[in-house]
Design an enzyme around this catalytic site. Structure first.
Site: not given
Ligand code: GLY
Length: 349
Positions: A116, A138, A180, A211, A221, A225, A229, A232, A236, A252
């Site tokens: 956990r 993330k 990026e 960032k 987000e 935030r 993206n 993106h 994606h 990416h």
């Protein structure tokens, strides 16, 4: 150079320097003082690099995972957490991700779910990792249905961006990372002309600062935030189509560069910006040596379908778009307009 991500008790520093990896032992001593063992998650080829001389000062195990996006599967995650269990890594021990964005995403997710949650240090060794993937908490693996569909927010206790690791970076990886960097430069309102006077290290610092400041204000987000993206939504979709064909066909950052050139054209189609913003984007992408063209064998219909399944799509098409007041998340964009703009974009190429 140290840049802080301010998240109350979960705040941490991003160290950027030649030799930043040598801070590992002190970092763990300061932030995880009860740790007795570390599990370093990396790939076979990275473990053989000259800079792979990590010293945690504790019992240290190196766990090898596949390279690139093929690392980010539930199967690899299962095998990794089984190995952590076999090593009897305890709740007070530390997982260290050493690699590009895919490896740090996987190592981060393993650290988030094993027992956990155990402490995590990220040592990103690619440009994409240093400017984006390894900071902000993330973590995820991919599903057939799309990228990063299973994951968790799990902040590291520190990020060590060692510039030495970039010296062994293959050219394609370096260019991918610049996708990026271009995103951050464009979000910051930068022009191509200023890039000539800006070193790669300055670009990395600019990206990490942006960032870190955004994540410090909006960790989960809920709002701002989402601007990270930018580019993106199409990226994606391109990556999803590419993953189904050949895991290494499109990286990416390469997809982000195409997504940025497209997003500004979509903003122009919606009359949010004029030609000068499109030119600014094209010039920045070109100055960074990025090829922003949609490959012919990615049909518009397939990309539209893939965009609809992006986890950020909220069931209609959502893009981060430039506008008169800066950048916004714009929801409910008409699919036909997106399709037409994509076809026009192809027509320019
Ligand atoms: N890569 C975008 C984010 O971390 O929010």
């Amino acid at each position: 150079m140290i840049i802080s991500v301010d998240l109350g008790q979960r705040s941490y520093d991003v160290a950027l320097d030649h030799g930043a990896r040598h801070r590992l032992s002190n970092l763990i001593g300061d932030r995880s003082p009860r740790a007795q063992a570390v599990a370093i998650v990396t790939s076979d080829s990275l473990a053989r690099m000259p800079w792979f001389d990590l010293e945690s000062g504790l019992a240290q195990h190196v766990l090898i995972v596949p390279e690139g996006e093929s690392a980010k599967t539930l199967n690899t995650l299962e095998s990794l957490v089984e190995q952590l269990a076999a090593l009897e890594l305890s709740r007070s021990d530390v997982v260290v991700g050493v690699g590009g964005g895919a490896i740090t995403d996987l190592a981060g997710f393993a650290a988030a779910v094993y027992l956990r949650g155990v402490d995590l240090v990220q040592i990103p060794t690619s440009l994409v990792g240093q400017v984006d993937a390894a900071l902000g908490g993330k973590t995820a693996v991919n599903l057939q249905a799309g990228k990063n569909l299973v994951g968790a927010f799990h902040q590291p206790i520190g990020v060590l961006c060692d510039y030495d690791t970039l010296e062994t970076l293959p050219e394609r990886e370096r260019l991918g990372g610049l996708g990026e960097v271009a995103k951050c430069w464009l979000l910051e309102g930068g022009y191509a002309a200023e890039l000539a006077q800006t070193s790669l290290h300055d670009l990395i610092v600019m990206s990490v600062r942006l960032k870190a400041s955004i994540v410090s204000l909006d960790e989960r987000e809920g709002g701002r935030r989402a601007l990270l993206n930018y580019g993106h939504t199409l990226a994606h979709a391109l990556e999803k189509v590419s993953l189904a064909r050949d895991v290494d066909e499109m990286r990416h950052g390469e997809a982000v560069a195409i997504g940025l050139a497209f997003a500004i054209r979509l903003a122009r189609s919606l009359e949010r910006v004029g030609d000068s913003e499109v030119e600014r984007h094209d010039e920045v992408l070109e100055a960074l040596g990025l090829r922003a063209k949609v490959p012919r064998h990615y049909p518009t219909s397939t990309l539209l379908e893939a965009m609809g399944h992006d986890k950020k799509a909220h069931h209609d098409l959502t893009f981060v778009l430039a506008g008169a007041e800066g950048f916004d998340v714009v929801r409910g964009i008409d699919r036909d307009l997106v399709g037409r703009t994509l076809d026009e974009f192809r027509g320019e190429q």
